[in-house]
Design a protein around this motif. Sequence first.
Motif, mmCIF file in Angstrom:
data_model
loop_
_atom_site.group_PDB
_atom_site.id
_atom_site.type_symbol
_atom_site.label_atom_id
_atom_site.label_comp_id
_atom_site.label_asym_id
_atom_site.label_seq_id
_atom_site.Cartn_x
_atom_site.Cartn_y
_atom_site.Cartn_z
ATOM 1 N N PHE A 187 25.123 -33.898 32.102
ATOM 2 C CA PHE A 187 24.637 -34.041 30.729
ATOM 3 C C PHE A 187 25.303 -35.204 30.002
ATOM 4 N N LYS A 188 26.616 -35.352 30.172
ATOM 5 C CA LYS A 188 27.354 -36.363 29.415
ATOM 6 C C LYS A 188 26.851 -37.771 29.716
ATOM 7 N N ILE A 189 26.685 -38.085 30.993
ATOM 8 C CA ILE A 189 26.208 -39.424 31.373
ATOM 9 C C ILE A 189 24.778 -39.622 30.897
ATOM 10 N N ALA A 190 23.934 -38.608 31.109
ATOM 11 C CA ALA A 190 22.534 -38.707 30.667
ATOM 12 C C ALA A 190 22.464 -38.885 29.157
ATOM 13 N N ASP A 191 23.367 -38.215 28.445
ATOM 14 C CA ASP A 191 23.375 -38.297 26.983
ATOM 15 C C ASP A 191 23.775 -39.699 26.511
ATOM 16 N N GLU A 192 24.741 -40.317 27.206
ATOM 17 C CA GLU A 192 25.156 -41.676 26.871
ATOM 18 C C GLU A 192 24.000 -42.659 27.081
ATOM 19 N N ILE A 193 23.290 -42.484 28.191
ATOM 20 C CA ILE A 193 22.151 -43.355 28.484
ATOM 21 C C ILE A 193 21.061 -43.160 27.430
ATOM 22 N N ALA A 194 20.786 -41.892 27.096
ATOM 23 C CA ALA A 194 19.746 -41.589 26.103
ATOM 24 C C ALA A 194 20.077 -42.227 24.758
ATOM 25 N N GLU A 195 21.353 -42.217 24.398
ATOM 26 C CA GLU A 195 21.758 -42.824 23.125
ATOM 27 C C GLU A 195 21.496 -44.321 23.138
ATOM 28 N N ARG A 196 21.798 -44.974 24.269
ATOM 29 C CA ARG A 196 21.566 -46.411 24.372
ATOM 30 C C ARG A 196 20.072 -46.726 24.333
ATOM 31 N N VAL A 197 19.260 -45.840 24.919
ATOM 32 C CA VAL A 197 17.813 -46.054 24.934
ATOM 33 C C VAL A 197 17.222 -45.846 23.541
ATOM 34 N N GLY A 198 17.879 -44.978 22.744
ATOM 35 C CA GLY A 198 17.376 -44.712 21.397
ATOM 36 C C GLY A 198 16.655 -43.385 21.263
ATOM 37 N N ILE A 199 16.901 -42.452 22.187
ATOM 38 C CA ILE A 199 16.279 -41.127 22.115
ATOM 39 C C ILE A 199 16.976 -40.298 21.036
ATOM 40 N N ARG A 200 16.202 -39.579 20.212
ATOM 41 C CA ARG A 200 16.736 -38.828 19.081
ATOM 42 C C ARG A 200 17.685 -37.714 19.544
ATOM 43 N N THR A 201 18.678 -37.419 18.696
ATOM 44 C CA THR A 201 19.644 -36.378 19.044
ATOM 45 C C THR A 201 19.018 -34.986 19.027
ATOM 46 N N ASP A 202 17.876 -34.826 18.325
ATOM 47 C CA ASP A 202 17.207 -33.520 18.313
ATOM 48 C C ASP A 202 16.026 -33.477 19.283
ATOM 49 N N SER A 203 16.029 -34.380 20.258
ATOM 50 C CA SER A 203 14.983 -34.392 21.282
ATOM 51 C C SER A 203 14.963 -33.063 22.030
ATOM 52 N N ASP A 204 13.769 -32.569 22.313
ATOM 53 C CA ASP A 204 13.628 -31.320 23.079
ATOM 54 C C ASP A 204 14.345 -31.425 24.423
ATOM 55 N N PHE A 205 14.197 -32.578 25.071
ATOM 56 C CA PHE A 205 14.831 -32.776 26.377
ATOM 57 C C PHE A 205 16.347 -32.642 26.261
ATOM 58 N N ARG A 206 16.909 -33.216 25.199
ATOM 59 C CA ARG A 206 18.368 -33.189 25.015
ATOM 60 C C ARG A 206 18.868 -31.762 24.774
ATOM 61 N N ILE A 207 18.147 -31.026 23.936
ATOM 62 C CA ILE A 207 18.587 -29.664 23.614
ATOM 63 C C ILE A 207 18.535 -28.774 24.852
ATOM 64 N N ARG A 208 17.449 -28.865 25.610
ATOM 65 C CA ARG A 208 17.315 -28.051 26.826
ATOM 66 C C ARG A 208 18.434 -28.383 27.823
ATOM 67 N N CYS A 209 18.675 -29.665 28.010
ATOM 68 C CA CYS A 209 19.702 -30.095 28.955
ATOM 69 C C CYS A 209 21.086 -29.646 28.477
ATOM 70 N N GLY A 210 21.324 -29.710 27.167
ATOM 71 C CA GLY A 210 22.604 -29.290 26.610
ATOM 72 C C GLY A 210 22.862 -27.808 26.800
ATOM 73 N N ILE A 211 21.839 -27.019 26.632
ATOM 74 C CA ILE A 211 21.967 -25.568 26.840
ATOM 75 C C ILE A 211 22.361 -25.268 28.286
ATOM 76 N N LEU A 212 21.666 -25.908 29.217
ATOM 77 C CA LEU A 212 21.966 -25.690 30.632
ATOM 78 C C LEU A 212 23.372 -26.174 30.973
ATOM 79 N N TYR A 213 23.788 -27.261 30.321
ATOM 80 C CA TYR A 213 25.142 -27.782 30.531
ATOM 81 C C TYR A 213 26.185 -26.757 30.081
ATOM 82 N N CYS A 214 25.961 -26.128 28.939
ATOM 83 C CA CYS A 214 26.889 -25.106 28.440
ATOM 84 C C CYS A 214 26.980 -23.921 29.397
ATOM 85 N N LEU A 215 25.834 -23.495 29.903
ATOM 86 C CA LEU A 215 25.826 -22.350 30.815
ATOM 87 C C LEU A 215 26.491 -22.697 32.149
ATOM 88 N N THR A 216 26.213 -23.900 32.644
ATOM 89 C CA THR A 216 26.827 -24.330 33.909
ATOM 90 C C THR A 216 28.333 -24.434 33.755
#
Length: 264
Positions: A192-221
């Motif tokens: 998640f951390k690396i993907a999140d850094e890339i997403a920030e550079r690309v300009g993807i919103r912090t409330d993106s559905d993709f980001r939230i779903r991935c973050g939830i799975l990251y917390c559980l993992t």
Amino acid sequence: MATITGFIEKIKFRNEENGYTVLSVTDQSDGDEVIMVGTLSYAAEGDMIQASGRMIEHPVYGEQLQIESYEMKTPQDAESMERYLGSGAIKGIGVALAARIVRHFKADTFRVMEEEPERLAEIKGISERMAMEISSQMVEKKDLRDAMIFLEKYGITSNLAVRIYQAYGQEIYSVIRENPYRMAEEVPGIGFKIADEIAERVGIRTDSDFRIRCGILYCLTGASTLGHTYLPREELLRYANQLLGVASEHIEEHVMNLAMDGKV
């Protein structure tokens, strides 16, 4: 600022983690050797490079070009094409065969190899099967080089870039621009951390559905690596809120969606 164009004679050193590379280049203008240093996500011996930067004097290794920007070039004249093909960059083509190919097709050599590869069989020593293999290598090298340079813009190291390309091929452009969080699930070494850094550079919103779903799975993992077999809903929401900085109601909605998808 100096700009030098030439062939890469030797990769003297490469840090596979961050892409830092020291290479020896033959300056096309005068034939002199130039040592270049910089972060190059992809460059191979035999490739042609045009690099710009500052000439510096290293106390041990002498004069070097410190690369600030670069571009991998496609050889345009017959002499450069012959040199590239004879460098070993394409398996199956040596110096003698490279000379025959370029002598036959002249400045049209690379176009023929990419667009009409069957015509390579006109050259003595090249079968139709070999012609297609040569063409496939040419296209693959070009695609990989373009992809590595594209990924470098987003701070992706050489090792990870190769893994991403192997996973997605030409789909990497849409994956990076639309949903880099896919990589956290599908590419070993990217969480998640690396993907999140890339997403920030690309300009993807912090409330993106993709980001939230991935973050939830990251917390559980993360919880499972600590020995937990589950997390209470409120605890998961709290962890995810701290990680994502997104309102809990948005996170809870995605927890339900992930449950419906069988992910949690």
